[in-house]
Design an enzyme around this catalytic site. Structure first.
Site, PDB file in Angstrom:
ATOM      1  N   ASN A 123       0.820  -1.218   0.000  1.00 20.97           N
ATOM      2  CA  ASN A 123       0.000   0.000   0.000  1.00 20.97           C
ATOM      3  C   ASN A 123       0.849   1.261   0.000  1.00 20.97           C
ATOM      4  OD1 ASN A 123      -2.683  -0.884  -0.125  1.00 20.97           O
ATOM      5  ND2 ASN A 123      -2.793  -1.282   2.066  1.00 20.97           N
ATOM      6  N   GLU A 145      -5.682  -7.442   5.694  1.00 17.87           N
ATOM      7  CA  GLU A 145      -5.067  -8.410   4.783  1.00 17.87           C
ATOM      8  C   GLU A 145      -5.107  -9.825   5.331  1.00 17.87           C
ATOM      9  OE1 GLU A 145      -1.532  -6.762   7.204  1.00 17.87           O
ATOM     10  OE2 GLU A 145      -3.552  -6.174   6.617  1.00 17.87           O
TER      11      GLU A 145
END
Length: 305
Positions: free
Chosen positions: A181, A216
């Protein structure tokens, strides 16, 4: 869309039923309220729209409507009350006991079909909201709450089985996801989450559970013993890592780590959170040892440690 028509008058049933079929909906018919309640109680064909005649012997439409509203449904049926009486106070009474709509005989076909379609829209909205309540919007997998409920169902089935069987609960997460990210942006991160979800889902059988557990992190639940679990986990590990993840002009390599607890039938009295905690501790052993790997252990062996 399943539509139940409840009317003791055979001619009226045929007429109303013809409009239901003209609306391209599936017709169910009950000639008395008691037969209707039997059909409604059958969970395999629970009607989504119920058309109830007001005047019937032994139990009228208002009483039937009240009894239907006392039942528990995942999707609340849409009830249309039908009567030959004039509107006004009767309409108010019908709506007060739980009817969603009210229509007067003789039924005007086109208007009735339009009202069926209104009911269908309400039912579909309920289904969409229910799906959102149980599904992760990004990946389409079950969310955390639904995953725990599914695992409890699996455990109940394991407790009842008469054949030797083991289940596996797996907690996994994407290695260094924060770095993905931070380096490539959240659009790339979302693409990785979606693709990982598909690869995990394709690695298990349809009746087994794959869920996004948060961020995640993923939860998986399957039928396997210790040896079978190792084969499944290696297959999943390779499915995640062997081909790159691409988005626009970006391409990157992704790996996952897995912790797997094997649950035997005599373990099923334990709380689901104990299994999750055990799998999570195995996952952290893998992460501390370098990631891109898995560890499998029986629940009994972990409890004894």
């Amino acid at each position: 869309m399943q539509v139940l028509v409840v009317d003791d008058n055979e001619i009226d049933c045929l007429t109303t039923g013809s409009f239901v079929e003209k609306a391209n909906m599936n017709l169910l018919v009950a000639n008395d309220p008691y037969s209707a309640l039997e059909i409604i109680a059958n969970q395999e064909i629970t009607p989504e729209i119920i058309v109830v005649d007001w005047i019937m012997p032994k139990m009228n439409g208002l009483e039937l409507c009240q009894k239907i509203r006392e039942l528990k449904f995942t999707i609340t049926p849409y009830i249309i009350m039908v009567t030959s009486n004039s509107l006004g106070e009767n309409e108010q009474n019908a709506l007060d006991v739980g009817a969603d709509d009210f229509i007067e005989k003789p039924i005007h076909g086109a208007i009735f079909i339009s009202r069926l379609r209104v009911g269908a829209r309400i039912i579909n909205l309920q289904k969409k909201l229910l799906s959102l309540a149980h599904t992760d919007e990004l990946t389409g997998l079950l969310n955390r709450r639904a995953a725990i409920a599914a695992c409890k169902t699996h455990l109940s089935r394991l407790a009842r089985t008469e054949v030797p069987l083991s289940h596996c609960l797996i907690i996994s997460d994407i290695d260094f996801f924060k770095k993905i990210n931070d380096t490539y942006g959240h659009e790339m991160g979302d693409r990785v989450l979606v693709d990982v979800s598909k690869r995990l889902r394709n690695s298990l059988r349809p009746f087994e559970t794959v869920a996004r557990f948060g961020g995640e992190e993923f939860l998986l639940y399957c039928e396997a013993n210790e040896q079978e679990a190792e084969l499944i986990l290696e297959r999943m590990r390779k499915a995640i890592s062997t081909s790159p993840y691409t988005y626009k002009d970006l391409s990157l390599h992704v790996t996952m780590s897995f912790g797997c607890v094997v649950i035997e039938q005599n373990d099923t009295h334990h709380d689901i959170n104990e299994f999750i905690k055990t799998a999570d501790s195995l996952l952290y052993e893998v992460k501390n040892a370098g990631r891109d790997n898995f560890k499998v252990a029986t629940f009994a062996s972990m409890k004894n440690d």
